[in-house]
Scaffold this active site. Structure first.
Site, PDB file in Angstrom:
ATOM      1  N   ILE A   1      19.376 -61.413  12.147  1.00 48.34           N
ATOM      2  CA  ILE A   1      20.000 -60.078  12.260  1.00 48.34           C
ATOM      3  C   ILE A   1      20.474 -59.804  13.693  1.00 48.34           C
ATOM      4  CG2 ILE A   1      19.703 -57.597  11.831  1.00 48.34           C
ATOM      5  CD1 ILE A   1      19.371 -59.213   9.265  1.00 48.34           C
TER       6      ILE A   1
ATOM      7  N   ARG B   1      24.937 -55.337  19.424  1.00 51.92           N
ATOM      8  CA  ARG B   1      24.904 -54.187  18.516  1.00 51.92           C
ATOM      9  C   ARG B   1      26.173 -53.337  18.575  1.00 51.92           C
ATOM     10  NH1 ARG B   1      18.766 -51.958  18.469  1.00 51.92           N
ATOM     11  NH2 ARG B   1      19.274 -51.434  16.345  1.00 51.92           N
ATOM     12  N   PRO B   2      27.294 -53.901  18.084  1.00 54.66           N
ATOM     13  CA  PRO B   2      28.547 -53.155  18.112  1.00 54.66           C
ATOM     14  C   PRO B   2      28.575 -51.993  17.106  1.00 54.66           C
ATOM     15  CG  PRO B   2      28.814 -55.214  16.905  1.00 54.66           C
ATOM     16  CD  PRO B   2      27.419 -55.207  17.441  1.00 54.66           C
ATOM     17  N   MET B   3      29.679 -51.222  17.135  1.00 57.01           N
ATOM     18  CA  MET B   3      29.793 -50.092  16.198  1.00 57.01           C
ATOM     19  C   MET B   3      31.034 -50.189  15.323  1.00 57.01           C
ATOM     20  SD  MET B   3      28.399 -46.609  17.844  1.00 57.01           S
ATOM     21  CE  MET B   3      28.846 -45.769  16.340  1.00 57.01           C
TER      22      MET B   3
ATOM     23  N   ARG C   1      19.868 -45.846  20.675  1.00 55.59           N
ATOM     24  CA  ARG C   1      21.053 -46.196  19.916  1.00 55.59           C
ATOM     25  C   ARG C   1      21.252 -45.325  18.668  1.00 55.59           C
ATOM     26  NH1 ARG C   1      24.782 -50.161  18.589  1.00 55.59           N
ATOM     27  NH2 ARG C   1      25.054 -50.140  16.353  1.00 55.59           N
TER      28      ARG C   1
ATOM     29  N   LYS D   1       9.868 -43.673  11.423  1.00 53.61           N
ATOM     30  CA  LYS D   1      10.734 -43.332  12.555  1.00 53.61           C
ATOM     31  C   LYS D   1      12.206 -43.471  12.159  1.00 53.61           C
ATOM     32  CE  LYS D   1      11.695 -46.531  15.839  1.00 53.61           C
ATOM     33  NZ  LYS D   1      13.142 -46.706  16.066  1.00 53.61           N
ATOM     34  N   ASN D   2      12.558 -44.620  11.598  1.00 54.34           N
ATOM     35  CA  ASN D   2      13.975 -44.868  11.339  1.00 54.34           C
ATOM     36  C   ASN D   2      14.535 -43.967  10.236  1.00 54.34           C
ATOM     37  OD1 ASN D   2      14.059 -46.719  13.354  1.00 54.34           O
ATOM     38  ND2 ASN D   2      14.079 -48.539  12.030  1.00 54.34           N
TER      39      ASN D   2
ATOM     40  N   ARG E   1       7.999 -45.062  21.797  1.00 55.35           N
ATOM     41  CA  ARG E   1       9.187 -44.753  21.008  1.00 55.35           C
ATOM     42  C   ARG E   1       8.908 -44.871  19.516  1.00 55.35           C
ATOM     43  NH1 ARG E   1      13.663 -48.538  21.909  1.00 55.35           N
ATOM     44  NH2 ARG E   1      14.282 -47.330  20.117  1.00 55.35           N
TER      45      ARG E   1
ATOM     46  N   CYS F   1      22.094 -53.175  24.514  1.00 51.32           N
ATOM     47  CA  CYS F   1      20.738 -52.991  24.016  1.00 51.32           C
ATOM     48  C   CYS F   1      19.991 -54.297  24.226  1.00 51.32           C
ATOM     49  CB  CYS F   1      20.793 -52.640  22.544  1.00 51.32           C
ATOM     50  SG  CYS F   1      19.205 -52.692  21.754  1.00 51.32           S
TER      51      CYS F   1
ATOM     52  N   ASP G   1      12.445 -56.203  12.140  1.00 50.74           N
ATOM     53  CA  ASP G   1      11.536 -55.366  12.931  1.00 50.74           C
ATOM     54  C   ASP G   1      10.067 -55.795  12.808  1.00 50.74           C
ATOM     55  OD1 ASP G   1      13.651 -53.925  13.867  1.00 50.74           O
ATOM     56  OD2 ASP G   1      13.278 -52.123  12.696  1.00 50.74           O
TER      57      ASP G   1
ATOM     58  N   LEU H   1      31.664 -51.344  12.435  1.00 46.77           N
ATOM     59  CA  LEU H   1      31.540 -51.015  11.000  1.00 46.77           C
ATOM     60  C   LEU H   1      31.496 -49.499  10.788  1.00 46.77           C
ATOM     61  CD1 LEU H   1      28.858 -53.716  10.217  1.00 46.77           C
ATOM     62  CD2 LEU H   1      31.248 -53.789   9.516  1.00 46.77           C
TER      63      LEU H   1
HETATM   64  C1  UD1 Z   1      18.514 -50.286  12.147  1.00 43.40           C
HETATM   65  C2  UD1 Z   1      17.136 -49.945  12.651  1.00 43.40           C
HETATM   66  C3  UD1 Z   1      16.558 -51.098  13.469  1.00 43.40           C
HETATM   67  C4  UD1 Z   1      16.592 -52.377  12.652  1.00 43.40           C
HETATM   68  C5  UD1 Z   1      17.990 -52.647  12.105  1.00 43.40           C
HETATM   69  C6  UD1 Z   1      18.042 -53.829  11.158  1.00 43.40           C
HETATM   70  C7  UD1 Z   1      17.290 -47.542  12.931  1.00 43.40           C
HETATM   71  C8  UD1 Z   1      17.293 -46.381  13.860  1.00 43.40           C
HETATM   72  N1  UD1 Z   1      17.238 -48.752  13.485  1.00 43.40           N
HETATM   73  O1  UD1 Z   1      19.334 -50.476  13.298  1.00 43.40           O
HETATM   74  O2  UD1 Z   1      15.203 -50.760  13.792  1.00 43.40           O
HETATM   75  O3  UD1 Z   1      16.223 -53.465  13.480  1.00 43.40           O
HETATM   76  O4  UD1 Z   1      18.447 -51.494  11.373  1.00 43.40           O
HETATM   77  O5  UD1 Z   1      17.161 -53.660  10.104  1.00 43.40           O
HETATM   78  O6  UD1 Z   1      17.294 -47.371  11.724  1.00 43.40           O
HETATM   79  N2  UD1 Z   1      26.534 -54.594  13.277  1.00 43.40           N
HETATM   80  C9  UD1 Z   1      27.851 -54.844  13.532  1.00 43.40           C
HETATM   81  N3  UD1 Z   1      28.717 -53.785  13.619  1.00 43.40           N
HETATM   82  C10 UD1 Z   1      28.305 -52.501  13.423  1.00 43.40           C
HETATM   83  C11 UD1 Z   1      26.950 -52.248  13.142  1.00 43.40           C
HETATM   84  C12 UD1 Z   1      26.077 -53.328  13.079  1.00 43.40           C
HETATM   85  O7  UD1 Z   1      28.259 -55.996  13.700  1.00 43.40           O
HETATM   86  O8  UD1 Z   1      29.135 -51.597  13.490  1.00 43.40           O
HETATM   87  C13 UD1 Z   1      25.570 -55.721  13.197  1.00 43.40           C
HETATM   88  C14 UD1 Z   1      24.486 -55.621  14.283  1.00 43.40           C
HETATM   89  O9  UD1 Z   1      24.926 -56.149  15.505  1.00 43.40           O
HETATM   90  C15 UD1 Z   1      23.378 -56.426  13.673  1.00 43.40           C
HETATM   91  C16 UD1 Z   1      23.520 -56.144  12.167  1.00 43.40           C
HETATM   92  O10 UD1 Z   1      24.849 -55.634  11.991  1.00 43.40           O
HETATM   93  O11 UD1 Z   1      23.574 -57.792  13.901  1.00 43.40           O
HETATM   94  C17 UD1 Z   1      22.532 -55.147  11.614  1.00 43.40           C
HETATM   95  O12 UD1 Z   1      22.571 -53.973  12.365  1.00 43.40           O
HETATM   96  P1  UD1 Z   1      22.306 -52.542  11.718  1.00 43.40           P
HETATM   97  O13 UD1 Z   1      21.787 -52.705  10.336  1.00 43.40           O
HETATM   98  O14 UD1 Z   1      23.499 -51.698  11.928  1.00 43.40           O
HETATM   99  O15 UD1 Z   1      21.129 -51.999  12.638  1.00 43.40           O
HETATM  100  P2  UD1 Z   1      20.931 -50.522  13.163  1.00 43.40           P
HETATM  101  O16 UD1 Z   1      21.351 -49.541  12.131  1.00 43.40           O
HETATM  102  O17 UD1 Z   1      21.466 -50.394  14.532  1.00 43.40           O
END
Ligand code: UD1
Length: 421
Positions: free
Chosen positions: A330, A123-125, A94, A22-23, A400, A118, A308, A127
């Site tokens: 995480i 789960r900020p953006m 997301r 899926k991912n 999902r 979420c 996961d 980065l």
């Molecule tokens: C992806 C997976 C999700 C999995 C996660 C961690 C998909 C669609 N989803 O989610 O199933 O649980 O990886 O293996 O592939 N973070 C920040 N700022 C950012 C982005 C992330 O601080 O801009 C933090 C998040 O809050 C979290 C950590 O980084 O604590 C890891 O998140 P991330 O690896 O980005 O997860 P996703 O890509 O959302």
């Protein structure tokens, strides 16, 4: 709303085919926006998240077809693209934010709704945003939408991620494929889904090195062409079904499974006393006699133990011999399955990011509620080991991420059915 009824019914035996990831699919699909030529994915899983991504890409002007017929998704983005990802679709999932990088690279402009809160954490953006800004984008937040522009086009840059984020790595790598010059991304995520994305982008003509390591180097090219790519096996579905015989007893072969996708997880299963062997067709898991042993688990980025699979591993630890500590590093709010498992007789204490699970001899079936995707499947796994009937409600979470969960578990002898509401 549908629910799933499962009864503990002794040991399991047989084979379960593992679907495409899926991912991986959710990041491969937006890559279609990077080229005007067709991109075809084979071995795609049939899941509601994939249907949501289909809907999003169609709303942007891409042609996407094939999901209904099977595992092939045929996409083409040859026409005009509307670079606005609407809140109504983004809020459902997301991973919709993975159109941001490709839209910027293709159109020099993107308006993407923030996904919102979420269930498993903030789960900020940041980065994603900082990475794309380093490539020359100007991004601001207005009315809940990220407005991104790259007036002079994107330019290669050196970027170091504060956290090895999967999504940020994917967005930055996709955007950098069409940027001018070289991008060096440090502390990149190393997950198999990133490797799969890079292999697909390379088949489309991108020049990328270092996938699967902490440093990915992307040499921008003028255009990408079409390709056909087979989606990698779903390591989370694999790990989940590896736990079924571990919990219920028996022997199950996971077809298409690869140990390199679930190394740290397999090591923990073996430490707990479960047999894991590689076969010509995949991975065989068996547990013959007695209870498994408690093992401590700490979630980490790949190649560590995946977050996961934490909920599912907790289900196994509920009936293990001893006390297990599960540390979640995480996401900050990822123990919502614990109170539900406690309704089935599990003994769990949660303190901050650590759950202490004291194994009990057996669980008892109960009505429980799915709170997120991985939590919901952990309740089904627990139900396989419980005395009596477990009724899991809110199973739309499950749809999902797990295709045919009832059929796959029935195929190995589980007593499980979906009850339509
Ligand atoms: C992806 C997976 C999700 C999995 C996660 C961690 C998909 C669609 N989803 O989610 O199933 O649980 O990886 O293996 O592939 N973070 C920040 N700022 C950012 C982005 C992330 O601080 O801009 C933090 C998040 O809050 C979290 C950590 O980084 O604590 C890891 O998140 P991330 O690896 O980005 O997860 P996703 O890509 O959302």
């Amino acid at each position: 709303m549908d629910s799933i009824r499962v009864k503990g019914n002794g040991s399991l035996k047989g084979e379960i085919p593992i679907a495409g990831a899926k991912n991986a699919c959710l990041t491969l699909m937006p890559a279609t926006l990077l080229s005007e030529e067709p991109l075809t994915l084979t071995n795609a899983p049939r899941l509601s998240d994939i249907a949501t991504m289909t809907q999003l890409l169609q709303s942007l002007g891409a042609e996407v077809s094939g999901l209904q017929e099977g595992q092939v998704i045929a996409m083409s983005s040859h026409g005009p693209i509307n670079p606005v990802a609407d809140y109504d679709i983004v809020r459902k999932m997301r991973a919709s934010n993975l159109v941001l990088g490709p839209l910027l690279a293709r159109e020099g402009r993107a308006v993407v709704s923030l996904p919102g809160g979420c269930a498993i954490g903030a789960r900020p953006m940041d980065l994603h945003i900082h990475g794309l800004e380093a490539l020359g984008a100007e991004i601001d937040l207005r009315d809940g939408y990220l407005h991104a522009k790259a007036r002079k086009g994107l330019k290669g840059a050196k970027i170091e991620l504060r956290v090895a984020s999967v999504g940020a790595t994917e967005n930055i790598v996709m955007a950098a494929t069409l940027a001018k010059g070289t991008t060096i991304l440090k502390n990149a995520a190393r997950e198999p889904e990133i490797v799969d994305l890079v292999q697909c982008l390379r088949a489309m003509g991108a020049q990328i090195e270092g996938e699967g390591t902490g440093t990915i180097t992307i040499q921008g090219v003028d255009r990408l062409h079409g390709a056909t790519h087979r989606v990698v096996a779903d390591r989370i579905e694999l790990g989940t079904y590896m736990l079924a015989p571990a919990i219920a007893g028996g022997e199950v072969e996971l077809l298409g499974g690869r140990r390199d996708l679930v190394g740290a997880f397999s090591d923990k299963l073996e430490e707990a006393g479960v047999e894991v062997t590689e076969t010509a067709k995949g991975i065989k898991v068996s547990r013959k006699n007695g209870r498994v042993r408690s093992v401590n688990v700490r979630t980490e980025v790949f190649p560590g133990f995946p977050t996961d699979l934490q909920a599912q591993m907790m289900a196994l630890m509920c009936t293990a011999d001893g006390v297990a500590e599960l540390e979640e590093t995480i996401f900050e709010n990822r123990f919502m399955h614990a109170p539900e498992l406690m309704r089935m007789g599990a003994e769990i204490e949660v303190h901050g990011g650590t759950a202490r699970v004291r194994g009990v001899k057996s669980l008892k079936g109960a009505p429980v509620m799915a709170t997120d995707l991985r939590a919901s499947v952990s309740l089904i796994l627990a139900g396989l080991a419980a005395k009596g009937e477990t009724l899991v409600s809110r199973v739309y979470h499950l749809d999902r991420g797990y295709e045919h969960v009832v059929g796959k578990l029935r195929g190995v002898g589980a007593e499980i059915e979906r009850i339509k509401s």
